[in-house]
Design a protein around this motif. Structure first.
Motif, PDB file in Angstrom:
ATOM      1  N   UNK A  24       0.649  -1.247   0.047  1.00  0.00           N
ATOM      2  CA  UNK A  24       0.015  -0.023  -0.064  1.00  0.00           C
ATOM      3  C   UNK A  24       0.859   1.381  -0.017  1.00  0.00           C
ATOM      4  N   UNK A  25       2.032   1.332   0.622  1.00  0.00           N
ATOM      5  CA  UNK A  25       2.720   2.478   0.728  1.00  0.00           C
ATOM      6  C   UNK A  25       3.376   2.567  -0.673  1.00  0.00           C
ATOM      7  N   UNK A  26       4.066   1.679  -1.178  1.00  0.00           N
ATOM      8  CA  UNK A  26       4.639   1.853  -2.415  1.00  0.00           C
ATOM      9  C   UNK A  26       3.896   2.273  -3.464  1.00  0.00           C
ATOM     10  N   UNK A  27       2.734   1.679  -3.435  1.00  0.00           N
ATOM     11  CA  UNK A  27       1.332   1.638  -4.766  1.00  0.00           C
ATOM     12  C   UNK A  27       1.016   3.104  -4.414  1.00  0.00           C
ATOM     13  N   UNK A  28       0.728   3.703  -3.080  1.00  0.00           N
ATOM     14  CA  UNK A  28       0.333   5.086  -2.919  1.00  0.00           C
ATOM     15  C   UNK A  28       1.266   6.183  -3.316  1.00  0.00           C
ATOM     16  N   UNK A  29       2.520   5.949  -3.190  1.00  0.00           N
ATOM     17  CA  UNK A  29       3.572   6.692  -3.675  1.00  0.00           C
ATOM     18  C   UNK A  29       3.588   6.720  -5.169  1.00  0.00           C
ATOM     19  N   UNK A  30       3.421   5.669  -5.820  1.00  0.00           N
ATOM     20  CA  UNK A  30       3.444   5.771  -7.319  1.00  0.00           C
ATOM     21  C   UNK A  30       2.108   6.252  -7.949  1.00  0.00           C
ATOM     22  N   UNK A  31       0.945   6.121  -7.147  1.00  0.00           N
ATOM     23  CA  UNK A  31      -0.131   6.574  -7.559  1.00  0.00           C
ATOM     24  C   UNK A  31      -0.091   8.144  -7.861  1.00  0.00           C
ATOM     25  N   UNK A  32       0.673   8.796  -7.105  1.00  0.00           N
ATOM     26  CA  UNK A  32       0.772  10.224  -7.416  1.00  0.00           C
ATOM     27  C   UNK A  32       1.179  10.610  -8.876  1.00  0.00           C
ATOM     28  N   UNK A  33       2.468   9.647  -9.240  1.00  0.00           N
ATOM     29  CA  UNK A  33       2.491  10.103 -10.708  1.00  0.00           C
ATOM     30  C   UNK A  33       1.590   9.453 -11.779  1.00  0.00           C
ATOM     31  N   UNK A  34       0.856   8.382 -11.449  1.00  0.00           N
ATOM     32  CA  UNK A  34      -0.081   7.793 -12.109  1.00  0.00           C
ATOM     33  C   UNK A  34      -1.219   8.921 -12.154  1.00  0.00           C
ATOM     34  N   UNK A  35      -1.665   9.685 -11.132  1.00  0.00           N
ATOM     35  CA  UNK A  35      -2.656  10.702 -11.275  1.00  0.00           C
ATOM     36  C   UNK A  35      -2.255  11.785 -12.131  1.00  0.00           C
ATOM     37  N   UNK A  36      -1.330  12.253 -11.592  1.00  0.00           N
ATOM     38  CA  UNK A  36      -0.677  13.371 -12.385  1.00  0.00           C
ATOM     39  C   UNK A  36      -0.313  13.261 -14.267  1.00  0.00           C
ATOM     40  N   UNK A  37       0.137  11.915 -14.435  1.00  0.00           N
ATOM     41  CA  UNK A  37       0.246  11.452 -15.732  1.00  0.00           C
ATOM     42  C   UNK A  37      -0.988  11.400 -16.355  1.00  0.00           C
ATOM     43  N   UNK A  38      -2.183  11.136 -15.595  1.00  0.00           N
ATOM     44  CA  UNK A  38      -3.280  10.610 -16.384  1.00  0.00           C
ATOM     45  C   UNK A  38      -3.181   9.270 -16.801  1.00  0.00           C
ATOM     46  N   UNK A  39      -2.536   8.342 -16.192  1.00  0.00           N
ATOM     47  CA  UNK A  39      -2.430   6.945 -16.576  1.00  0.00           C
ATOM     48  C   UNK A  39      -3.489   6.062 -15.712  1.00  0.00           C
ATOM     49  N   UNK A  40      -4.412   6.603 -15.137  1.00  0.00           N
ATOM     50  CA  UNK A  40      -5.467   5.455 -14.470  1.00  0.00           C
ATOM     51  C   UNK A  40      -5.559   4.249 -15.339  1.00  0.00           C
ATOM     52  N   UNK A  41      -6.015   4.527 -16.683  1.00  0.00           N
ATOM     53  CA  UNK A  41      -6.529   3.113 -17.636  1.00  0.00           C
ATOM     54  C   UNK A  41      -5.097   2.547 -17.697  1.00  0.00           C
ATOM     55  N   UNK A  42      -4.104   3.251 -17.712  1.00  0.00           N
ATOM     56  CA  UNK A  42      -2.612   2.374 -17.872  1.00  0.00           C
ATOM     57  C   UNK A  42      -2.475   1.397 -16.874  1.00  0.00           C
TER      58      UNK A  42
END
Length: 286
Positions: A24-42
């Motif tokens: 959860x910690x690692x995924x939470x940190x990486x989720x910031x890049x995913x959200x800002x990049x707009x890569x939710x579908x990725x």
């Protein structure tokens, strides 16, 4: 109070809570890049694309993590390669690749019945995780966190100022591939914890929640990491008393926190936005 401490008396619950908090910690940190990049579908695509790798790893007698990462990386490279070589929209390319990989995984499972249960791949089984799997997941999580610590600034530049990244000697294309690799690795780490379907929640919801609470990336990353860690621990703990899916408990808890923040966030929440709009209308009328 003694009943509330019962989960801490079982080794399998301690392992489940520990690994859920770590992922959860690692995924939470990486989720910031995913959200800002707009890569939710990725993230959704990569979490499904690892399924054929799991099946092939079982057939070849190699660790599941190796096959899953190879499959996810292959899907990521396929999506990255097709992005600039076809007039088809990126979301369509992602949809074709991830459904193709997921369909291939289901097809292989039907051809080669094994002890790899589809339900385990889709929904995870963190309560039955083996010590070897814990080591693999810890290594993956550690490597992802280390890469983010070393190349996090370059990844941020690739999101907000690729021109400056090029001027500094970096490559936006390489950063894109690096982020794809980190997504694939995190999807593999989350496979055992919450499964291929729910891992997308861990890769998006903490970052989306933190985005509503912070205006600086550093604070956003800290909030998302705390949310990922605490929900992983609390979700696994609660699943013991609820007698339900551990992965479902974790992701549902993250979603509940997101809804609360969406409504009550002091600056970007729905209530704050309505107050600001009403104040602007009143000022304009005056």
């Amino acid at each position: 109070m003694s009943e509330l401490l019962i989960p801490f008396e079982y080794d399998y619950m301690l392992r489940a809570m520990g690994i859920s908090a770590l992922v959860g910690a690692v995924a939470g940190l990486l989720s910031c890049y995913v959200v800002l990049k707009g890569w939710s579908l990725m993230g959704d695509a990569l979490s499904h694309a690892i399924v054929p790798g799991v099946v092939l790893a079982w057939l070849g007698g190699i660790p599941f993590a190796v096959g899953a990462f190879a499959s996810g990386l292959l899907a990521a490279l396929a999506m990255a390669g097709l992005r600039g070589r076809t007039p088809i929209r990126e979301d369509a390319v992602i949809g074709v690749v991830f459904t193709g990989f997921f369909g291939l995984g289901l097809f292989l499972l039907s051809l080669f019945p094994s002890n790899v249960r589809l339900q385990t791949i889709i929904f995870g089984n963190v309560l039955g995780i083996a010590d070897a799997d814990i080591i693999q997941m810890a290594i993956i999580a550690g490597v992802v966190a280390l890469v983010l610590a070393i190349r996090g600034r370059d990844l941020m530049l690739s999101l907000f100022d690729p021109v400056q990244l090029v001027a500094a000697g970096g490559s936006p294309g390489r950063m894109r591939v690096l982020l794809l690799m980190l997504l694939a690795a995190t999807a593999v780490a989350g496979l055992q914890a919450v499964g291929a379907v729910l891992v997308i929640g861990m890769l998006v919801t903490p970052g989306a929640t933190a985005y509503l609470l912070a205006d600086r990336f550093g604070r956003m990353a800290a909030i998302a990491t705390v949310i990922g860690t605490t929900t992983g621990l609390a979700g696994a703990y609660a699943s013991y008393f609820l007698d339900g899916s551990t992965g479902g408990s974790i992701v549902a808890l993250q979603a509940a926190i997101f809804v609360v923040v969406l409504v009550f966030a002091p600056k970007h929440g729905i209530r704050a936005t309505r107050r600001a709009t009403a104040a602007a209308v009143a000022e304009g009328a005056a």
